[in-house]
Design a protein around this motif. Structure first.
Motif, PDB file in Angstrom:
ATOM      1  N   PRO A 191      44.259  38.287  37.916  1.00 45.67           N
ATOM      2  CA  PRO A 191      44.057  39.736  38.012  1.00 45.67           C
ATOM      3  C   PRO A 191      44.571  40.486  36.795  1.00 45.67           C
ATOM      4  O   PRO A 191      44.054  41.556  36.463  1.00 45.67           O
ATOM      5  CB  PRO A 191      44.845  40.128  39.272  1.00 45.67           C
ATOM      6  CG  PRO A 191      45.834  39.045  39.467  1.00 45.67           C
ATOM      7  CD  PRO A 191      45.150  37.796  38.988  1.00 45.67           C
ATOM      8  N   GLN A 194      41.844  40.230  34.412  1.00 50.32           N
ATOM      9  CA  GLN A 194      40.764  41.050  34.976  1.00 50.32           C
ATOM     10  C   GLN A 194      40.996  42.538  34.723  1.00 50.32           C
ATOM     11  O   GLN A 194      40.096  43.240  34.235  1.00 50.32           O
ATOM     12  CB  GLN A 194      40.666  40.795  36.487  1.00 50.32           C
ATOM     13  CG  GLN A 194      39.688  41.695  37.209  1.00 50.32           C
ATOM     14  CD  GLN A 194      39.771  41.518  38.727  1.00 50.32           C
ATOM     15  OE1 GLN A 194      40.359  40.565  39.211  1.00 50.32           O
ATOM     16  NE2 GLN A 194      39.193  42.447  39.459  1.00 50.32           N
ATOM     17  N   LYS A 233      35.879  40.329  35.977  1.00 57.13           N
ATOM     18  CA  LYS A 233      36.226  39.274  36.925  1.00 57.13           C
ATOM     19  C   LYS A 233      35.661  37.930  36.506  1.00 57.13           C
ATOM     20  O   LYS A 233      36.302  36.887  36.699  1.00 57.13           O
ATOM     21  CB  LYS A 233      35.708  39.636  38.325  1.00 57.13           C
ATOM     22  CG  LYS A 233      36.243  38.708  39.422  1.00 57.13           C
ATOM     23  CD  LYS A 233      37.763  38.782  39.506  1.00 57.13           C
ATOM     24  CE  LYS A 233      38.312  37.928  40.631  1.00 57.13           C
ATOM     25  NZ  LYS A 233      39.795  38.002  40.692  1.00 57.13           N
TER      26      LYS A 233
END
Length: 332
Positions: A191, A194, A233
């Motif tokens: 993340p 991301q 992502k």
């Protein structure tokens, strides 16, 4: 209310109304997106933990599950998954935006985005890993695996979320609720990467949009948010996938030998052993087993989640900001 005084960040910024809006919007977006693409997540998990399965592609796994276990099996474990996801994303978005608020005196940039997202991820992992362990167990119970392994290591049947918590603690110890924590902590980079790319792409697109039109910087359209979320992502998933595979195997509870010993050193050794086993049995491609399903599921889910998150946050801020409410009162 100022969150920075004389260049010094104030912790008050962590407990702000704005952060709550971001957290609720992020949680709502993630739950909605996961619900829409849940069968893809079911196929992804089966491919990751069932080494004997012959089907290698998402549509084949979904077809097999539908025929062997019924269409309802594609949604098995939906409630614990979305419950965990709701809590996880609430914590993540709240922490991430809270850190952005108190560090607002520093200029924005990729390194800052990466560091803040990483710190938010660590907090999220430590607080919500038990929920993810339980939802993985619930999602896999009743699943039909292939080979002798299933008969030798048949998973217990849990009656629900609380029963799963109770029985895991009773039979395996409290530390079992944090199975896969080490790869999860390393996977905080997922993340983090991301959000770094998401924020960077969004800033770049905002500048381009603002230069070529009269549209304000906050008014990117839905497809732009969807595309930026998907690209970010996709990059994060490909770069960290082998550890995501190991994480799923550890959480499933079907690799008891690799999980003997719950100390940090033992957990690290179990991760190394599992990687070595995959390389020996399946080669390098074994570390990317289920990547197609993961990319399909996670990219679509993240893209829709960011779209919903941005739209909800923008809508709520437009009608519920304190200054907006005060202005509305003055006009009466």
């Amino acid at each position: 209310m100022e969150d920075v005084e004389d260049g010094i960040p104030s912790p008050i910024g962590l407990f702000s109304y704005d952060n709550l809006i971001h957290a609720v919007a992020g949680a709502t977006g993630s739950v909605t997106a996961m619900s829409v693409f849940f069968p893809l997540d079911t196929a992804r998990l089966r491919l990751q933990v069932d080494d004997k399965r012959k089907a290698k592609y998402t549509h084949e796994v979904i077809s097999e599950i539908s025929k062997e276990e019924g269409v309802k099996a594609l949604y098995r474990g939906w409630f614990p998954v979305v419950s965990s996801l709701c809590c996880s994303n609430f914590v993540y978005f709240y922490t991430y935006n809270g850190l952005k608020t108190i560090m607002n005196h520093q200029p924005s940039g990729p390194l800052k985005d990466l560091c803040l997202a990483f710190m938010a991820g660590v907090v999220n992992v430590l607080l919500t890993t038990p929920m993810w362990v339980v939802n993985t167990r619930l999602k896999l119970q009743g699943a039909k695996f292939t080979g002798e392994e299933q008969r030798e290591n048949k998973p217990p049947h849990y009656k629900g979320i609380m029963d799963a918590f109770r029985r895991i603690v009773r039979d395996e110890g409290v530390s079992a609720l944090w199975s896969g924590t080490l790869p999860s902590l390393i996977l905080v980079f997922n993340p983090a990467i991301q959000f770094m790319f998401y924020e960077g792409f969004k800033r770049s697109l905002t500048r381009v949009t603002h230069q070529h039109s009269a549209v304000s910087p906050q008014e990117l359209n839905a497809w732009q948010f969807f595309l930026v979320g998907a690209l970010a992502k996709g990059i994060a998933t490909v770069s960290t996938y082998p550890l995501q595979l190991i994480q799923s195997k550890l959480r499933s509870g079907r690799n008891k030998k690799a999980e003997e010993g719950r100390q940090t050193s033992e957990t690290f050794r179990s991760v190394v052993v599992m990687i070595q086993q995959l390389l020996r049995k399946q080669g390098l491609k074994g570390l990317y087993k289920g990547l197609e399903a993961k990319l399909l599921q996670t990219v679509l889910t993240a893209a829709l989640m960011f779209l919903i998150y941005e739209k909800i946050a923008a809508f709520v801020f437009s009608i519920m900001r304190p200054e907006t409410v005060l202005e509305a009162i003055r006009r009466r």
